[in-house]
Motif scaffolding. Structure first.
Motif, short mmCIF file in Angstrom:
data_model
loop_
_atom_site.label_atom_id
_atom_site.label_comp_id
_atom_site.label_asym_id
_atom_site.label_seq_id
_atom_site.Cartn_x
_atom_site.Cartn_y
_atom_site.Cartn_z
N LYS A 64 -50.48 98.32 4.55
CA LYS A 64 -49.58 97.20 4.26
C LYS A 64 -48.39 97.21 5.20
N LEU A 68 -47.36 94.32 7.96
CA LEU A 68 -46.03 93.70 7.97
C LEU A 68 -45.31 93.94 9.29
N GLN A 71 -46.82 91.61 11.81
CA GLN A 71 -46.34 90.25 11.56
C GLN A 71 -44.94 90.07 12.15
N ASP A 72 -44.06 91.06 11.94
CA ASP A 72 -42.70 90.97 12.47
C ASP A 72 -42.70 91.01 13.99
N SER A 78 -48.08 84.26 7.61
CA SER A 78 -48.89 85.06 6.69
C SER A 78 -50.37 84.74 6.87
N ILE A 93 -49.89 88.83 1.61
CA ILE A 93 -48.91 89.28 2.62
C ILE A 93 -47.50 88.98 2.13
N TRP A 96 -46.54 91.51 -0.43
CA TRP A 96 -46.20 92.79 0.20
C TRP A 96 -44.81 92.72 0.81
N ARG A 97 -44.50 91.59 1.45
CA ARG A 97 -43.18 91.41 2.08
C ARG A 97 -42.09 91.47 1.01
N ASP A 101 -39.08 94.14 0.79
CA ASP A 101 -37.68 93.71 0.77
C ASP A 101 -36.95 94.20 -0.47
#
Length: 172
Positions: A64, A68, A71-72, A78, A93, A96-97, A101
């Motif tokens: 995960k 992430l 993705q960043d 997503s 996604i 998970w974000r 956070d």
């Protein structure tokens, strides 16, 4: 949530790829959400027919975090990152974000190996004391500092512009 057969998904994807219409038109024609059409097409392009077949997976916290981070790094949506990693539900996604956070995605040392897991929501009252949380805090502080710096520079530029426009000009 309605489940769709692999053959049906394949028909929709082939219609899209054959140019019989865009995602919106095909969604209306087949009475399915437009997002499903786009998701199926992305999965089919990246993974072939296997991308349309049902899949049950349990993902490790390490996986995960990897998703992430990708993705960043690549600034992907997503849906895009889900298609790349063959995750069938792009909304996962987002979950998970949110967990990351809120500090619920955490690392715990177990013997020599570091094991990652998601803490249950009911335990989220305890402050996270993990590498991930420390990194998040550092990044947030840096983000706040950079925002303040940008705001300061904008104010400075506005002040310089206003002084230039207010200065008397000599006419000959």
């Amino acid at each position: 949530m309605r489940k769709y057969e692999t053959d049906f998904k394949l028909k929709v994807v082939q219609s899209f790829l054959a140019g019989e219409g865009g995602a919106k038109l095909l969604a209306r024609r087949w009475s399915i959400p437009e997002e499903k059409v786009r998701t199926w097409v992305n999965h089919y392009r990246l993974h072939g027919i296997e991308g349309l077949r049902p899949k049950r997976s349990a993902y490790s916290a390490q996986f995960k975090l990897q998703v992430l981070a990708h993705q960043d790094r690549e600034q992907l949506s997503s849906r895009q990152v889900a298609a790349l990693y063959d995750i069938r539900n792009p909304n996962q996604i987002v979950v998970w974000r949110r967990n990351l956070d809120q500090g619920r995605l955490q690392a715990r040392a177990s013997g020599e190996q570091e094991q990652l897991k998601i803490k249950p929501e009911r335990r989220s009252a305890a402050p996270p004391s993990t590498i991930v949380a420390d990194t998040q805090k550092t990044l947030r502080e840096e983000n706040d500092r950079l925002r303040a710096e940008v705001a300061y520079l904008k104010k400075l530029q506005a002040l310089i512009r206003s002084k230039r426009s207010a200065a008397p000009t000599k006419r000959v």
